[in-house]
Design a protein around this motif. Sequence first.
Motif, PDB file in Angstrom:
ATOM      1  N   VAL A  89       0.849  -1.189   0.000  1.00 18.91           N
ATOM      2  CA  VAL A  89       0.000   0.000   0.000  1.00 18.91           C
ATOM      3  C   VAL A  89       0.887   1.243   0.000  1.00 18.91           C
ATOM      4  CG1 VAL A  89      -1.748   1.292   1.303  1.00 18.91           C
ATOM      5  CG2 VAL A  89      -1.873  -1.211   1.172  1.00 18.91           C
ATOM      6  N   ASP A  90       0.564   2.194  -0.897  1.00 18.04           N
ATOM      7  CA  ASP A  90       1.285   3.459  -1.004  1.00 18.04           C
ATOM      8  C   ASP A  90       0.515   4.632  -0.401  1.00 18.04           C
ATOM      9  OD1 ASP A  90       3.366   2.188  -2.407  1.00 18.04           O
ATOM     10  OD2 ASP A  90       2.384   2.535  -4.334  1.00 18.04           O
ATOM     11  N   THR A  91      -0.770   4.458  -0.146  1.00 21.83           N
ATOM     12  CA  THR A  91      -1.574   5.524   0.441  1.00 21.83           C
ATOM     13  C   THR A  91      -0.922   5.932   1.761  1.00 21.83           C
ATOM     14  OG1 THR A  91      -3.576   4.635  -0.574  1.00 21.83           O
ATOM     15  CG2 THR A  91      -3.887   6.119   1.307  1.00 21.83           C
ATOM     16  N   PRO A  92      -0.610   7.242   1.934  1.00 18.00           N
ATOM     17  CA  PRO A  92       0.173   7.677   3.098  1.00 18.00           C
ATOM     18  C   PRO A  92      -0.343   7.183   4.456  1.00 18.00           C
ATOM     19  CG  PRO A  92      -0.024   9.483   1.551  1.00 18.00           C
ATOM     20  CD  PRO A  92      -0.902   8.366   1.024  1.00 18.00           C
ATOM     21  N   SER A  93      -1.646   7.143   4.648  1.00 21.67           N
ATOM     22  CA  SER A  93      -2.180   6.748   5.951  1.00 21.67           C
ATOM     23  C   SER A  93      -1.892   5.290   6.300  1.00 21.67           C
ATOM     24  CB  SER A  93      -3.690   6.998   6.001  1.00 21.67           C
ATOM     25  OG  SER A  93      -4.341   6.231   4.998  1.00 21.67           O
ATOM     26  N   HIS A  94      -1.586   4.476   5.308  1.00 20.72           N
ATOM     27  CA  HIS A  94      -1.318   3.052   5.542  1.00 20.72           C
ATOM     28  C   HIS A  94      -0.105   2.564   4.746  1.00 20.72           C
ATOM     29  CE1 HIS A  94      -5.522   3.515   6.812  1.00 20.72           C
ATOM     30  NE2 HIS A  94      -5.226   2.577   7.682  1.00 20.72           N
ATOM     31  N   ALA A  95       0.778   3.491   4.403  1.00 23.50           N
ATOM     32  CA  ALA A  95       1.937   3.154   3.563  1.00 23.50           C
ATOM     33  C   ALA A  95       2.758   2.027   4.176  1.00 23.50           C
ATOM     34  CB  ALA A  95       2.818   4.383   3.360  1.00 23.50           C
ATOM     35  N   GLY A  96       3.161   1.107   3.314  1.00 23.13           N
ATOM     36  CA  GLY A  96       3.988  -0.013   3.744  1.00 23.13           C
ATOM     37  C   GLY A  96       3.212  -1.250   4.144  1.00 23.13           C
ATOM     38  N   ARG A  97       1.903  -1.112   4.343  1.00 24.39           N
ATOM     39  CA  ARG A  97       1.092  -2.295   4.671  1.00 24.39           C
ATOM     40  C   ARG A  97       1.019  -3.203   3.450  1.00 24.39           C
ATOM     41  NH1 ARG A  97      -2.638  -1.930   8.873  1.00 24.39           N
ATOM     42  NH2 ARG A  97      -2.958  -4.120   8.381  1.00 24.39           N
ATOM     43  N   MET A  98       0.865  -4.485   3.678  1.00 22.75           N
ATOM     44  CA  MET A  98       0.831  -5.468   2.598  1.00 22.75           C
ATOM     45  C   MET A  98      -0.547  -6.113   2.512  1.00 22.75           C
ATOM     46  SD  MET A  98       3.807  -5.177   1.461  1.00 22.75           S
ATOM     47  CE  MET A  98       5.452  -5.763   1.335  1.00 22.75           C
ATOM     48  N   LEU A  99      -0.946  -6.379   1.283  1.00 23.06           N
ATOM     49  CA  LEU A  99      -2.186  -7.092   0.999  1.00 23.06           C
ATOM     50  C   LEU A  99      -1.845  -8.286   0.118  1.00 23.06           C
ATOM     51  CD1 LEU A  99      -4.302  -3.979  -0.039  1.00 23.06           C
ATOM     52  CD2 LEU A  99      -4.596  -5.293   2.075  1.00 23.06           C
ATOM     53  N   TRP A 100      -2.599  -9.366   0.264  1.00 31.15           N
ATOM     54  CA  TRP A 100      -2.418 -10.537  -0.580  1.00 31.15           C
ATOM     55  C   TRP A 100      -3.696 -10.759  -1.373  1.00 31.15           C
ATOM     56  CZ3 TRP A 100       0.268  -9.637   3.681  1.00 31.15           C
ATOM     57  CH2 TRP A 100       1.618  -9.982   3.697  1.00 31.15           C
ATOM     58  N   ALA A 101      -3.545 -10.815  -2.688  1.00 35.85           N
ATOM     59  CA  ALA A 101      -4.685 -11.073  -3.578  1.00 35.85           C
ATOM     60  C   ALA A 101      -4.446 -12.417  -4.258  1.00 35.85           C
ATOM     61  CB  ALA A 101      -4.819  -9.967  -4.616  1.00 35.85           C
ATOM     62  N   ARG A 102      -5.448 -13.260  -4.265  1.00 37.75           N
ATOM     63  CA  ARG A 102      -5.343 -14.576  -4.893  1.00 37.75           C
ATOM     64  C   ARG A 102      -6.493 -14.728  -5.880  1.00 37.75           C
ATOM     65  NH1 ARG A 102      -4.356 -14.767   0.486  1.00 37.75           N
ATOM     66  NH2 ARG A 102      -2.262 -15.437   1.068  1.00 37.75           N
ATOM     67  N   HIS A 103      -6.134 -15.068  -7.130  1.00 36.60           N
ATOM     68  CA  HIS A 103      -7.140 -15.190  -8.182  1.00 36.60           C
ATOM     69  C   HIS A 103      -6.993 -16.542  -8.880  1.00 36.60           C
ATOM     70  CE1 HIS A 103      -7.897 -11.016  -7.410  1.00 36.60           C
ATOM     71  NE2 HIS A 103      -6.690 -10.664  -7.805  1.00 36.60           N
ATOM     72  N   THR A 104      -8.090 -17.283  -8.946  1.00 40.36           N
ATOM     73  CA  THR A 104      -8.072 -18.600  -9.582  1.00 40.36           C
ATOM     74  C   THR A 104      -7.579 -18.468 -11.010  1.00 40.36           C
ATOM     75  OG1 THR A 104      -9.919 -19.327  -8.209  1.00 40.36           O
ATOM     76  CG2 THR A 104      -9.503 -20.586 -10.228  1.00 40.36           C
ATOM     77  N   TRP A 105      -6.652 -19.338 -11.382  1.00 46.96           N
ATOM     78  CA  TRP A 105      -6.105 -19.330 -12.739  1.00 46.96           C
ATOM     79  C   TRP A 105      -6.546 -20.564 -13.510  1.00 46.96           C
ATOM     80  CZ3 TRP A 105      -4.951 -15.494 -15.451  1.00 46.96           C
ATOM     81  CH2 TRP A 105      -4.234 -15.622 -16.646  1.00 46.96           C
ATOM     82  N   GLU A 106      -6.464 -21.720 -12.874  1.00 47.69           N
ATOM     83  CA  GLU A 106      -6.934 -22.972 -13.477  1.00 47.69           C
ATOM     84  C   GLU A 106      -7.693 -23.755 -12.415  1.00 47.69           C
ATOM     85  OE1 GLU A 106      -3.431 -24.283 -16.538  1.00 47.69           O
ATOM     86  OE2 GLU A 106      -3.043 -24.579 -14.401  1.00 47.69           O
TER      87      GLU A 106
END
Length: 158
Positions: A54-71
């Motif tokens: 995350v780059d938004t200053p209020s939460h900069a440096g926080r990490m998010l994990w996104a998982r999207h089905t591929w097969e």
Amino acid sequence: MASINFNSADVPQDEGKKSFDPLPSGWYVGHIVESELKQNAKGTGSYLQFVIEVDTPSHAGRMLWARHTWEHHSSPIAVEIGHRQVAALCNACGRPNISDTEELHGTQFRVKVKETHHEKYGPGNDVVDYGPVKGGASVAPTPAAAPVSVDNDDDIPF
């Protein structure tokens, strides 16, 4: 047993402790720092995992994990949904055609998160949408390469 000669008093205190509480639901600006194609737990397919900083200053440096089905061997609808999510991410990054997920790394985009509570894992965030940053996607600046110094101490006269 491991002999390590460790004294916890020698370790500096972490003054800038970051919260691991979920981010409030909403839109944030971020960029991808890691991506990987992984097998699902049941061995019936695969998913793309993106780690978003995350780059938004209020939460900069926080990490998010996104998982999207591929097969997925038995769920074409899950594959269709996953491919739509990856398409939204690619379009948000301004890169509709990619051959490697690394092409998305470092490009800023908007990411919508929702606060969730998973029975197994507790409170967390789910990534639910992507969009371009206002004015279009921007690539994070690449650090300048260090200048190369040439030591010319040989005896060649030219």
